[in-house]
Structures are given as structure tokens and as C-alpha cells.
Enzyme design. Structure first.
Site, mmCIF file in Angstrom:
data_model
loop_
_atom_site.group_PDB
_atom_site.id
_atom_site.type_symbol
_atom_site.label_atom_id
_atom_site.label_comp_id
_atom_site.label_asym_id
_atom_site.label_seq_id
_atom_site.Cartn_x
_atom_site.Cartn_y
_atom_site.Cartn_z
ATOM 1 N N ASP A 112 -1.397 11.097 -4.372
ATOM 2 C CA ASP A 112 -1.982 12.188 -5.161
ATOM 3 C C ASP A 112 -2.813 13.156 -4.333
ATOM 4 O O ASP A 112 -3.221 12.861 -3.218
ATOM 5 C CB ASP A 112 -2.909 11.600 -6.233
ATOM 6 C CG ASP A 112 -4.229 11.106 -5.619
ATOM 7 O OD1 ASP A 112 -4.175 10.274 -4.696
ATOM 8 O OD2 ASP A 112 -5.297 11.574 -6.039
ATOM 9 N N GLU B 152 0.826 -1.202 0.000
ATOM 10 C CA GLU B 152 0.000 0.000 0.000
ATOM 11 C C GLU B 152 0.858 1.248 0.000
ATOM 12 O O GLU B 152 2.017 1.212 0.425
ATOM 13 C CB GLU B 152 -0.869 0.006 1.285
ATOM 14 C CG GLU B 152 -2.337 -0.267 1.049
ATOM 15 C CD GLU B 152 -3.075 0.879 0.364
ATOM 16 O OE1 GLU B 152 -2.489 1.591 -0.468
ATOM 17 O OE2 GLU B 152 -4.265 1.048 0.670
ATOM 18 N N ASP B 153 0.274 2.357 -0.431
ATOM 19 C CA ASP B 153 0.996 3.624 -0.363
ATOM 20 C C ASP B 153 0.925 4.230 1.037
ATOM 21 O O ASP B 153 1.920 4.661 1.592
ATOM 22 C CB ASP B 153 0.462 4.624 -1.414
ATOM 23 C CG ASP B 153 -1.059 4.794 -1.370
ATOM 24 O OD1 ASP B 153 -1.742 4.071 -0.614
ATOM 25 O OD2 ASP B 153 -1.571 5.656 -2.107
ATOM 26 N N THR C 86 -9.048 1.158 4.667
ATOM 27 C CA THR C 86 -8.756 0.527 3.374
ATOM 28 C C THR C 86 -7.981 -0.775 3.560
ATOM 29 O O THR C 86 -8.343 -1.815 3.002
ATOM 30 C CB THR C 86 -7.950 1.493 2.475
ATOM 31 O OG1 THR C 86 -8.678 2.716 2.357
ATOM 32 C CG2 THR C 86 -7.715 0.899 1.100
ATOM 33 N N ASP D 142 -3.985 5.612 6.506
ATOM 34 C CA ASP D 142 -4.506 6.819 7.148
ATOM 35 C C ASP D 142 -5.432 6.354 8.278
ATOM 36 O O ASP D 142 -4.961 6.036 9.371
ATOM 37 C CB ASP D 142 -5.205 7.656 6.060
ATOM 38 C CG ASP D 142 -5.721 9.000 6.539
ATOM 39 O OD1 ASP D 142 -5.102 9.592 7.434
ATOM 40 O OD2 ASP D 142 -6.743 9.477 6.011
#
Ligand code: IMP
Ligand code: MG
Length: 173
Positions: free
Chosen positions: A156, A96-97, A104, A100
Site C-alpha cells: 500500500d 512477508e510482503d 520488521t 525494506d
């Protein structure tokens, strides 16, 4: 607008090399490691991480989209693209990036856990510990960051800045 550098290209490069070495050591002897990148955000991290690894590995991708308000207690998640191959009996590492709230990653772990992989672990480039409210385990973590919006190296803001070579922060809207 130019994001302010939070984690430089050089620090990312070093940390990715360390993570790849640690993962390669931990999976030594495993011949069916499957790296699952979560689109879109993980595509650059996965590309660099996977190429720095030394154990046999294959890659696959999942794409999710979230709807509803960010920061809401439980925002909705929808699977928009599934894996090409079965994970049953395979050693799976989710890449995963960012973690938070943790919703997810939690969703992904439930989804994949139900498909009977031989093992299931997680790797995230960054985490915002101050915002994480779901108890998900991150087996390999690149960096802990403060509660700021970060972009670059795959991350992003409204689909912009993903290809910046560093991780930068942008001011709140
Ligand atoms: P979660 O709250 O852990 O479920 O994270 C949800 C998703 O929000 C992540 O996979 C990212 O796509 C996105 N996200 C959260 N924080 C940031 C950020 O600072 N920059 C870019 N994307 C983010
Ligand atoms: Mg993501």
C-alpha cells in the site's frame, strides 16, 4: 494516479507457483507446517501462495504497526495482533510482503524464535536489497526490486492500492 507496472500479474502468478512448488518440495514429509502471514501487506500473497502449495499447512497471522520515521535507523515496531496458536514445536514459515530495511523481519524472527518453533524460515514477495541494512535471511524470495515505492498485490501507500493485481511503482512524494 495510476501506478506504473513494475511486475505484471502474469509474472507474479508464475513466480508464486514456483515458490509454492519449491516450498512444497522442501517441506515434503512435514505434517505441521504453519504459514504466518504478516498483516496487512501479506494477505494477498499468502492467499495465493498457500493455495498453490501441496503439503499439509495451516495459516495464522501477526499484525505489526510501525511508528517513527521511515528510513530512520531504528523505527519502532509494535505487535498489534498476536497469533491464535502456539508455535512451539511447529515448522514455521513467515510470509512477508516486502523486506525494506529488514527491521520488521528481524523483529518477527526474534519474537517467534523465542517461542521455540521446530524450525523457522522466511518468505518474502519482494526485497529492496539497496535499502536492506539488517542482516536477515530470506529463504524464499519472489523478486528483488529497485529502491522505489511499490504498491499493489497487498502493498500500500497510505492504505491505498492494496488490491491492484500487479505490483506498481509510484513517484516519490
Ligand atoms: P522494513 O524496513 O524492512 O522493516 O519494512 C517495513 C515495512 O515498510 C514493510 O513491512 C512494509 O509494510 C513497508 N514498506 C517498505 N517499503 C515499502 C514499499 O515500497 N511499498 C509499501 N510498503 C513498504
Ligand atoms: Mg509488511
Amino acid at each position: 494516479m495510476t501506478p506504473e507496472i513494475l511486475i505484471s500479474e502474469e509474472r507474479i502468478r508464475q513466480r508464486v507457483a514456483e515458490l509454492a512448488a519449491q516450498i512444497s518440495a522442501d517441506y515434503a514429509g512435514v505434517d505441521d507446517l504453519l504459514l504466518i502471514g504478516i498483516l496487512k501487506g501479506a494477505f494477498i500473497f499468502l492467499a495465493d501462495l498457500s493455495r498453490a502449495m501441496t503439503v499439509p499447512r495451516s495459516v495464522d497471522f501477526l499484525a505489526l504497526s510501525s511508528y517513527g520515521k521511515r528510513g530512520a535507523f531504528q523505527s519502532g515496531l509494535r505487535l498489534v495482533m498476536d497469533l491464535r496458536e502456539s508455535v512451539e514445536g511447529k515448522h514455521v514459515l513467515v510470509v512477508e510482503d516486502i523486506v525494506d530495511s529488514g527491521h520488521t523481519l528481524d523483529y518477527i524472527l526474534r519474537l517467534l524464535g523465542a517461542r521455540r518453533p521446530a524450525s523457522l524460515k522466511t518468505c518474502s514477495l519482494v526485497q529492496k536489497p539497496a535499502r536492506t541494512m539488517v542482516d536477515v535471511s530470506i529463504d524464499y524470495l519472489g523478486f528483488e526490486i529497485p529502491d522505489v515505492w511499490v504498491v499493489g498485490y497487498g502493498l500500500d501507500f497510505k492504505d491505498q492500492f492494496r488490491t491492484l493485481p500487479y505490483i506498481g511503482s509510484i513517484p516519490p512524494e
